[in-house]
Enzyme design. Structure first.
Site, mmCIF file in Angstrom:
data_model
loop_
_atom_site.group_PDB
_atom_site.id
_atom_site.type_symbol
_atom_site.label_atom_id
_atom_site.label_comp_id
_atom_site.label_asym_id
_atom_site.label_seq_id
_atom_site.Cartn_x
_atom_site.Cartn_y
_atom_site.Cartn_z
ATOM 1 N N ASP A 248 -18.122 19.417 -9.221
ATOM 2 C CA ASP A 248 -17.772 20.690 -9.851
ATOM 3 C C ASP A 248 -16.381 21.278 -9.562
ATOM 4 O O ASP A 248 -16.107 22.651 -9.294
ATOM 5 C CB ASP A 248 -18.898 21.721 -9.227
ATOM 6 N N LYS B 10 -13.123 19.031 -13.158
ATOM 7 C CA LYS B 10 -12.494 17.757 -13.814
ATOM 8 C C LYS B 10 -12.020 17.941 -15.123
ATOM 9 O O LYS B 10 -11.120 17.365 -15.557
ATOM 10 C CB LYS B 10 -13.386 16.442 -13.348
ATOM 11 N N GLY C 241 -22.334 17.890 -15.339
ATOM 12 C CA GLY C 241 -22.155 18.778 -16.349
ATOM 13 C C GLY C 241 -21.017 19.376 -16.711
ATOM 14 O O GLY C 241 -20.190 19.805 -15.484
ATOM 15 N N HIS C 242 -20.225 19.563 -17.833
ATOM 16 C CA HIS C 242 -19.254 20.306 -17.836
ATOM 17 C C HIS C 242 -19.381 20.986 -19.225
ATOM 18 O O HIS C 242 -19.981 20.499 -20.319
ATOM 19 C CB HIS C 242 -18.031 19.402 -17.828
ATOM 20 N N GLN D 66 -19.564 13.813 -10.817
ATOM 21 C CA GLN D 66 -19.719 13.984 -9.187
ATOM 22 C C GLN D 66 -18.423 14.003 -8.421
ATOM 23 O O GLN D 66 -17.630 13.849 -8.865
ATOM 24 C CB GLN D 66 -20.875 12.924 -8.769
HETATM 25 P P1 IMP Z 1 -28.901 13.539 -7.962
HETATM 26 O O1 IMP Z 1 -27.571 13.124 -8.478
HETATM 27 O O2 IMP Z 1 -29.624 14.243 -9.114
HETATM 28 O O3 IMP Z 1 -29.844 12.505 -7.303
HETATM 29 O O4 IMP Z 1 -28.568 14.623 -6.755
HETATM 30 C C1 IMP Z 1 -28.091 14.257 -5.615
HETATM 31 C C2 IMP Z 1 -27.031 15.155 -5.074
HETATM 32 O O5 IMP Z 1 -25.780 15.186 -5.818
HETATM 33 C C3 IMP Z 1 -27.676 16.868 -5.223
HETATM 34 O O6 IMP Z 1 -27.185 17.363 -4.128
HETATM 35 C C4 IMP Z 1 -27.077 17.343 -6.334
HETATM 36 O O7 IMP Z 1 -26.867 18.765 -6.495
HETATM 37 C C5 IMP Z 1 -25.585 16.516 -6.284
HETATM 38 N N1 IMP Z 1 -24.992 16.414 -7.792
HETATM 39 C C6 IMP Z 1 -25.284 15.516 -8.565
HETATM 40 N N2 IMP Z 1 -24.633 15.588 -9.641
HETATM 41 C C7 IMP Z 1 -23.748 16.521 -9.542
HETATM 42 C C8 IMP Z 1 -22.586 17.049 -10.124
HETATM 43 O O8 IMP Z 1 -22.351 16.684 -11.238
HETATM 44 N N3 IMP Z 1 -21.986 18.191 -9.533
HETATM 45 C C9 IMP Z 1 -22.158 18.511 -8.040
HETATM 46 N N4 IMP Z 1 -23.276 18.108 -7.456
HETATM 47 C C10 IMP Z 1 -23.951 16.759 -8.097
#
Ligand code: IMP
Length: 422
Positions: A14, A17, A41-42, A222
């Site tokens: 977040d 990017k 998400g963006h 991420q």
């Molecule tokens: P997962 O990717 O849904 O398995 O989540 C694993 C961890 O990564 C959790 O703490 C989520 O909140 C975090 N996470 C996954 N995708 C994002 C993102 O795009 N931005 C910020 N945190 C993320």
């Protein structure tokens, strides 16, 4: 000149990017996502219209760009079709979308298992987005995953039947209702029909582009500290959002990669559980959250907020080989009276600048701060570094000094145009 450039998150995701991707897209002929899925998400605003993407590369809105979902991405067909439909309803035909035949498909059992595993973890939950990301990657590595090329072929039926039979054993053990193969097949074979035309060998496509000297932009999702290998394990995502993920998630070798930009905010944030050394669980954190609108695009969760952490940033520079930094939200920290910058950690009485992902280290380290004056005033119209007020320059210069890495992009406001390029 190497014509593959990369944009990565340097902290916990977040970082914004999208803004620097947007800027670099002007030069690019290809925009590629290489890891993750619809956990990202963006939001992008074009001609006053806002588009929220979770899966599609943001470059798709540029009709001169070929937008690719690489083999390292996990794809929820339902979500992808929703995003395509939304774009088509707004006049984008999506003919510039290409999906790797090797990308894996997220199926309903992955989503059910993601939620279930979080429940079982109880107090030790990861705080996943519950989009089925982890279980889909588990199947990929366990070799029972279904790739796009199988999804769109007659093989899908038998593969799905076997997988549902096996997942039902697990669901039964956890006293969960069974999945009905016929229902899932009926729904998903329709999705496969819709997506079939987008599926191709994106790796050879990209290599043709490299031979033709066309510019390729790899869009990270991420971030470094959420990386399955280099992040704060187990509080991470299930893929490699770091530089290695570019090669494994697209088939582009390291020798083709040129600039690697790490995106940060002038403060920091994290969603989900896990350690966060510079977190401010106080009025400062609340103020940053409100000033920076720090609520998740994917899950709407309020983000945890805190100060910028140079110990973590130097680690991200090291593991990714960052050639430059893009810093967003300089305007946001500039609204505070005082800004703190974490320059070291204190662990068991000793000051260190070495980052480690060990849980004991991260949970028991205390941030050592330098303090800066804020109150930058309105900087949204500054187009060059020289136009920034002295306080802002001091903050940026100190970050460059302590990281030895140029800050090439500075975000000065919410709009796409509020950016200083150096
Ligand atoms: P997962 O990717 O849904 O398995 O989540 C694993 C961890 O990564 C959790 O703490 C989520 O909140 C975090 N996470 C996954 N995708 C994002 C993102 O795009 N931005 C910020 N945190 C993320």
């Amino acid at each position: 000149m190497k014509n593959v450039n990369v944009v990565l998150g340097a902290f916990y995701g977040d970082e914004g990017k999208g803004k620097v991707i947007d800027y670099l897209s002007k030069e690019a002929k290809y925009a590629v996502r290489f890891s993750g899925g619809n956990n990202a998400g963006h939001t992008i605003e074009v001609d006053g219209k806002k588009f929220a993407f979770h899966l599609l590369p943001s470059g798709i809105l540029n009709r001169n760009i070929k937008a690719i979902l690489g083999n390292g991405v996990v794809i929820d067909p339902k979500v992808l079709i929703e995003e395509i439909n939304n774009l088509q309803a707004n006049g984008y035909d999506c003919k510039n979308l290409y999906i790797s035949d090797k990308a894996h498909v997220i199926l309903p059992y992955h989503i059910i298992l993601d939620g279930l595993l979080e429940e079982i973890r109880g107090g030790k939950k990861i705080g996943t987005t519950k989009r089925g990301i982890g279980p889909a990657y588990c199947d990929k590595f366990e070799r029972s995953g279904i790739r796009m090329e199988d999804f769109i072929s007659p093989n899908f039926k038998e593969m799905l039947k076997t997988n549902i039979t096996n997942k039902n054993v697990i669901l039964k053990a956890y006293k969960q209702p069974k999945l009905k193969f016929a229902d899932v097949y009926k729904e998903y074979k329709e999705y496969a029909k819709i997506l079939k035309k987008y599926v191709c060998d994106t790796t050879s496509m990209l290599h043709k582009a490299i031979k033709n000297n066309e510019n390729i932009l790899c869009e990270g999702a991420q971030a470094t500290l959420l990386d399955i290998d280099f992040g704060s394990y187990p509080y991470v995502t299930s893929s490699n959002p770091t530089i290695g993920g570019v090669s494994t998630g697209t088939g582009i070798g390291a020798k083709y990669i040129g600039e690697v930009y790490g995106v940060i905010k002038a403060y920091s944030s994290r969603v989900g559980e896990g350690p966060y050394v510079t977190e401010q669980i106080n009025e400062i954190g609340d103020t940053i959250r409100e000033l920076g609108h720090e609520y998740g695009t994917t899950t709407k969760r309020p983000r945890r907020c805190g100060w910028l952490d140079l110990v973590a940033l130097n680690y991200a520079i090291m593991v990714n080989g960052l050639t430059g930094i893009a810093m967003n939200h300089l305007d946001t920290v500039g609204k505070l009276d005082k800004i703190k910058l974490c320059v070291a950690y204190k662990y068991k009485g000793k000051v260190t600048t070495d980052f480690r992902t060990n849980m004991d280290f991260l949970y028991n380290s205390e941030a050592v701060y330098e303090e800066f004056d804020g109150n930058f005033g309105d900087i949204s119209n500054c187009k060059t570094f020289d136009e920034l007020p002295e306080n802002a320059k001091k903050y940026v210069n100190r970050i460059e000094e302590l990281t030895g890495t140029p800050i090439k992009f500075i975000g000065t406001g919410a709009g796409r145009e509020n950016i200083i390029v150096r």
